[in-house]
Every structure is written in structure tokens, then in C-alpha cells.
Design a protein around this motif. Structure first.
Motif, short mmCIF file in Angstrom:
data_model
loop_
_atom_site.label_atom_id
_atom_site.label_comp_id
_atom_site.label_asym_id
_atom_site.label_seq_id
_atom_site.Cartn_x
_atom_site.Cartn_y
_atom_site.Cartn_z
N GLY A 201 16.29 15.66 -36.87
CA GLY A 201 14.93 16.00 -36.09
C GLY A 201 13.89 16.42 -37.02
O GLY A 201 14.35 17.21 -37.84
N LEU A 202 12.83 16.17 -36.95
CA LEU A 202 11.65 16.93 -37.96
C LEU A 202 11.39 18.08 -37.51
O LEU A 202 10.86 19.01 -38.36
CB LEU A 202 10.56 15.67 -37.69
N GLY A 203 11.37 18.57 -36.28
CA GLY A 203 10.96 19.89 -35.73
C GLY A 203 11.23 20.95 -36.47
O GLY A 203 10.70 22.00 -37.00
N PRO A 204 12.91 21.02 -36.88
CA PRO A 204 13.25 22.32 -37.54
C PRO A 204 12.77 22.19 -38.94
O PRO A 204 12.61 23.27 -39.51
CB PRO A 204 14.98 22.23 -37.64
N LEU A 205 12.79 21.21 -39.78
CA LEU A 205 12.21 21.05 -40.83
C LEU A 205 10.67 21.31 -41.07
O LEU A 205 10.13 22.23 -42.04
CB LEU A 205 12.51 19.43 -41.37
N ALA A 206 9.81 20.96 -40.14
CA ALA A 206 8.40 21.27 -40.09
C ALA A 206 8.48 22.88 -39.80
O ALA A 206 7.52 23.54 -40.51
CB ALA A 206 7.96 20.63 -39.00
N GLY A 207 9.35 23.61 -39.20
CA GLY A 207 9.39 24.89 -39.14
C GLY A 207 9.51 25.55 -40.40
O GLY A 207 8.92 26.80 -40.57
N ALA B 89 3.54 25.28 -36.85
CA ALA B 89 4.69 24.38 -36.99
C ALA B 89 4.40 23.16 -36.25
O ALA B 89 4.93 22.02 -36.88
CB ALA B 89 6.05 25.05 -36.68
N SER B 90 4.02 22.98 -34.99
CA SER B 90 4.00 21.97 -34.44
C SER B 90 2.68 21.00 -34.94
O SER B 90 2.98 19.65 -35.04
CB SER B 90 3.76 22.02 -33.10
N LEU C 292 2.96 14.72 -40.55
CA LEU C 292 3.98 14.66 -41.60
C LEU C 292 4.37 13.04 -41.53
O LEU C 292 4.48 12.64 -40.45
CB LEU C 292 5.34 15.35 -41.79
N GLU C 293 4.35 12.49 -42.63
CA GLU C 293 4.75 11.09 -42.63
C GLU C 293 6.29 10.79 -43.32
O GLU C 293 6.42 11.50 -44.25
CB GLU C 293 3.63 10.22 -43.69
N VAL D 212 -1.43 21.42 -45.15
CA VAL D 212 -0.36 22.07 -44.48
C VAL D 212 -0.51 23.63 -44.71
O VAL D 212 0.02 24.30 -44.29
CB VAL D 212 1.15 21.61 -44.99
N THR D 213 -1.61 23.91 -45.47
CA THR D 213 -2.08 25.27 -45.73
C THR D 213 -3.61 25.11 -45.42
O THR D 213 -4.04 24.33 -45.18
CB THR D 213 -1.86 25.63 -47.38
N ALA D 214 -4.13 26.36 -45.52
CA ALA D 214 -5.53 26.26 -45.24
C ALA D 214 -6.29 26.17 -46.68
O ALA D 214 -7.57 26.42 -46.74
CB ALA D 214 -6.02 27.97 -44.67
#
Length: 169
Positions: free
Chosen positions: A42-48, A74-75, A81-82, A143-145
Motif C-alpha cells: 500500500g502507498l499510504g505507509p510509504l507516503a507517510g 502525508a495524504s 505520487l505516480e 512534496v516540500t514547500a
């Protein structure tokens, strides 16, 4: 590779990623997902994990940013992400490790060494790993400011590897 041997060789993964790091411009994160993270692809934990790395980097870059600028959640990162193939991950991660996004033509490290190292990272995670980036076509979703950032993240469901380049001009 047996699970125990693999866990013991995570220092190899760390050494490979650290050799690509060129802080504050190129930063990395690696290891096993923390306890409580949902296992699998799952992408969720990696995005976190991407978000956590960005949160660590934010104080270093904050003085260059407009007042109140904050990185995405994170969401939000997960949504932008692609997916990448393993071969595309090697090429893109090599570019982020070796070439400066802010100053094209300025090298951060030897491209051949970066390519060899990234190929070993992708091999370490194996053929079942999934790879992700914030690149869409010829542009990057932040993914940053910061004005410039590029990121490649991969996971085999148990271990992760993240490389991010951040910059401001």
C-alpha cells in the motif's frame, strides 16, 4: 534471501542510500516500516515515510520559504505520487542523486557511480518492489514547500528506500 538475513543486511541498504546523500540538497530514508504500519504494498505507509522525511528537512529550508509555507500532509503526498517501473526508478533516482535540479549542468556526484549504486538499491528491494515519484511528465508536484524537489520512493512491503532532492534558487 531469508527474512533474518535480509534484516541483518539492511545496513547494506542504508550504506548504499547514504552514499547518495548530499545534505542539505539530497536526503535519504531507508529501513523497515515501523511497528504499527500497515504491511504490504500500500502507498499510504510509504507516503507517510516521505512526509516524515520532508518534516525533518523543513526546518533547514524554512528560512528560504514564504512565511507560513508548510509541506503537504502525508495524504496530500500520497495523492500526488505516480508509479514507476523499476527501470524508470533507477534512471530517475540516478538523476536526482547526480544532477542538480536548481542548477542544470551542475553535478552533485559522478553519474556512473550514482547509477551503479541505485541499481543495487533497486535490486536489494527486489522485483516485487513498487516505486513512486512526484514527477509527472516534465514537471514535479511538490512534496516540500520548496521551489524545487524531486523524490523517488520504493518499497517491497517490508523495507523502504526514499531519496529526495530539495532546492531553492
Amino acid at each position: 534471501m531469508e527474512s533474518r538475513e535480509r534484516a541483518e543486511s539492511v545496513s547494506e541498504l542504508g550504506g548504499l542510500l547514504k552514499s547518495l546523500s548530499n545534505r542539505p540538497v539530497v536526503s535519504v530514508r531507508y529501513g523497515r516500516f515501523p511497528d504499527g504500519a500497515t504491511p504490504g504494498h500500500g502507498l499510504g505507509p510509504l507516503a507517510g515515510q516521505v512526509h516524515d522525511l520532508v518534516a525533518e528537512l523543513h526546518p533547514r529550508w524554512k528560512r528560504y520559504l514564504p512565511s507560513g509555507a508548510e509541506p503537504p500532509s502525508a495524504s496530500q503526498i500520497e495523492a500526488l505520487l505516480e508509479p514507476l517501473s523499476a527501470d524508470a526508478a533507477v534512471e530517475l533516482m540516478t538523476t536526482l542523486a547526480a544532477d542538480n535540479l536548481v542548477w542544470p549542468g551542475s553535478k552533485l556526484m559522478n553519474r556512473e557511480i550514482a547509477h551503479h549504486t541505485v541499481a543495487r538499491i533497486v535490486k536489494w528491494l527486489g522485483p516485487a518492489a513498487t516505486w513512486w515519484t512526484n514527477r509527472q511528465g516534465n514537471s514535479w508536484d511538490p512534496v516540500t514547500a520548496c521551489t524545487f524537489d524531486g523524490m523517488v520512493a520504493g518499497s517491497d512491503g517490508e523495507y523502504l528506500a526514499i531519496l529526495i532532492q530539495v532546492g531553492e534558487d
